[in-house]
Design a protein around this motif. Structure first.
Motif, PDB file in Angstrom:
ATOM      1  N   ILE A  17      49.299   4.772  -6.584  1.00 28.98           N
ATOM      2  CA  ILE A  17      48.971   4.640  -5.003  1.00 28.98           C
ATOM      3  C   ILE A  17      47.320   4.727  -4.969  1.00 28.98           C
ATOM      4  CG2 ILE A  17      48.511   7.171  -4.320  1.00 28.98           C
ATOM      5  CD1 ILE A  17      50.778   6.548  -2.317  1.00 28.98           C
ATOM      6  N   ARG A  18      46.623   4.015  -4.018  1.00 26.10           N
ATOM      7  CA  ARG A  18      45.323   4.265  -3.838  1.00 26.10           C
ATOM      8  C   ARG A  18      45.047   4.524  -2.433  1.00 26.10           C
ATOM      9  NH1 ARG A  18      45.646   4.002  -8.480  1.00 26.10           N
ATOM     10  NH2 ARG A  18      44.652   2.364  -9.997  1.00 26.10           N
ATOM     11  N   VAL A  19      44.143   5.419  -2.006  1.00 23.53           N
ATOM     12  CA  VAL A  19      44.042   5.943  -0.569  1.00 23.53           C
ATOM     13  C   VAL A  19      42.568   5.594  -0.456  1.00 23.53           C
ATOM     14  CG1 VAL A  19      43.835   8.002   0.781  1.00 23.53           C
ATOM     15  CG2 VAL A  19      45.569   8.185  -1.247  1.00 23.53           C
ATOM     16  N   PRO A  20      42.567   4.880   0.510  1.00 28.76           N
ATOM     17  CA  PRO A  20      41.203   3.987   0.952  1.00 28.76           C
ATOM     18  C   PRO A  20      39.954   5.037   1.518  1.00 28.76           C
ATOM     19  CG  PRO A  20      42.628   3.536   2.304  1.00 28.76           C
ATOM     20  CD  PRO A  20      43.463   4.057   1.476  1.00 28.76           C
ATOM     21  N   ARG A  21      39.013   4.969   1.200  1.00 32.95           N
ATOM     22  CA  ARG A  21      37.789   5.854   1.809  1.00 32.95           C
ATOM     23  C   ARG A  21      37.388   5.381   2.955  1.00 32.95           C
ATOM     24  NH1 ARG A  21      36.092  10.093  -1.524  1.00 32.95           N
ATOM     25  NH2 ARG A  21      36.888  10.051  -3.643  1.00 32.95           N
ATOM     26  N   LEU A  22      36.741   6.361   3.766  1.00 33.99           N
ATOM     27  CA  LEU A  22      36.273   5.674   4.974  1.00 33.99           C
ATOM     28  C   LEU A  22      34.660   5.152   4.852  1.00 33.99           C
ATOM     29  CD1 LEU A  22      37.310   8.361   7.434  1.00 33.99           C
ATOM     30  CD2 LEU A  22      38.046   6.194   7.154  1.00 33.99           C
ATOM     31  N   GLY A  23      33.972   5.742   3.735  1.00 29.72           N
ATOM     32  CA  GLY A  23      32.599   5.511   3.362  1.00 29.72           C
ATOM     33  C   GLY A  23      32.616   4.639   2.030  1.00 29.72           C
ATOM     34  N   PRO A  24      31.626   4.459   1.567  1.00 28.32           N
ATOM     35  CA  PRO A  24      31.416   4.152   0.007  1.00 28.32           C
ATOM     36  C   PRO A  24      31.911   4.486  -0.831  1.00 28.32           C
ATOM     37  CG  PRO A  24      29.322   5.198   0.892  1.00 28.32           C
ATOM     38  CD  PRO A  24      30.290   5.288   1.990  1.00 28.32           C
ATOM     39  N   ARG A  26      34.889   4.167  -4.447  1.00 26.60           N
ATOM     40  CA  ARG A  26      36.081   3.577  -4.732  1.00 26.60           C
ATOM     41  C   ARG A  26      37.447   4.567  -4.278  1.00 26.60           C
ATOM     42  NH1 ARG A  26      37.128   5.630 -11.225  1.00 26.60           N
ATOM     43  NH2 ARG A  26      36.641   7.871 -10.640  1.00 26.60           N
ATOM     44  N   SER A  27      38.560   4.019  -4.275  1.00 28.04           N
ATOM     45  CA  SER A  27      39.640   4.791  -3.501  1.00 28.04           C
ATOM     46  C   SER A  27      39.881   5.754  -4.327  1.00 28.04           C
ATOM     47  CB  SER A  27      40.840   3.692  -3.209  1.00 28.04           C
ATOM     48  OG  SER A  27      41.055   3.108  -4.466  1.00 28.04           O
ATOM     49  N   ARG A  28      40.470   6.829  -3.642  1.00 25.20           N
ATOM     50  CA  ARG A  28      41.174   7.982  -4.318  1.00 25.20           C
ATOM     51  C   ARG A  28      42.489   7.697  -4.949  1.00 25.20           C
ATOM     52  NH1 ARG A  28      42.204  12.408  -0.882  1.00 25.20           N
ATOM     53  NH2 ARG A  28      42.736  10.893   0.573  1.00 25.20           N
ATOM     54  N   ARG A  29      42.913   8.352  -5.871  1.00 25.04           N
ATOM     55  CA  ARG A  29      44.274   8.248  -6.412  1.00 25.04           C
ATOM     56  C   ARG A  29      45.387   9.241  -6.308  1.00 25.04           C
ATOM     57  NH1 ARG A  29      44.259   5.002 -11.689  1.00 25.04           N
ATOM     58  NH2 ARG A  29      46.468   6.067 -11.354  1.00 25.04           N
TER      59      ARG A  29
END
Length: 77
Positions: A17-24, A26-29
């Motif tokens: 799974i990848r949780v997108p970030r709102l700002g700059p 990489r995405s969280r795991r």
């Protein structure tokens, strides 16, 4: 092939799974929270989520609640 219903199938899914970030950046795991149905209410899957620091909302099966009730004070969570 039968899949076991104790969260073994969900662990590889959570690793991908990848949780997108709102700002700059990489995405969280690791998600903050997981919602699941009664099929994933095993002790092992709950322990896996706790170990990774992931909050969860998983309803308990009626037979698990009844078994805990029969154990009395030693059976609580």
């Amino acid at each position: 092939m039968r899949w076991p219903m104790n969260g073994i199938c969900a662990q590889p899914l959570l690793k991908r799974i990848r949780v997108p970030r709102l700002g700059p950046g990489r995405s969280r795991r690791r998600p903050d929270h997981v919602l699941a149905d009664e099929a994933y209410s095993s002790r092992g899957f709950r322990a896996y989520l706790r170990k990774r620091g992931i909050g969860h909302t998983i309803p308990e099966k009626a037979d698990q609640q009844l078994q805990r009730h029969h154990r009395g004070r030693q059976g609580g969570r």
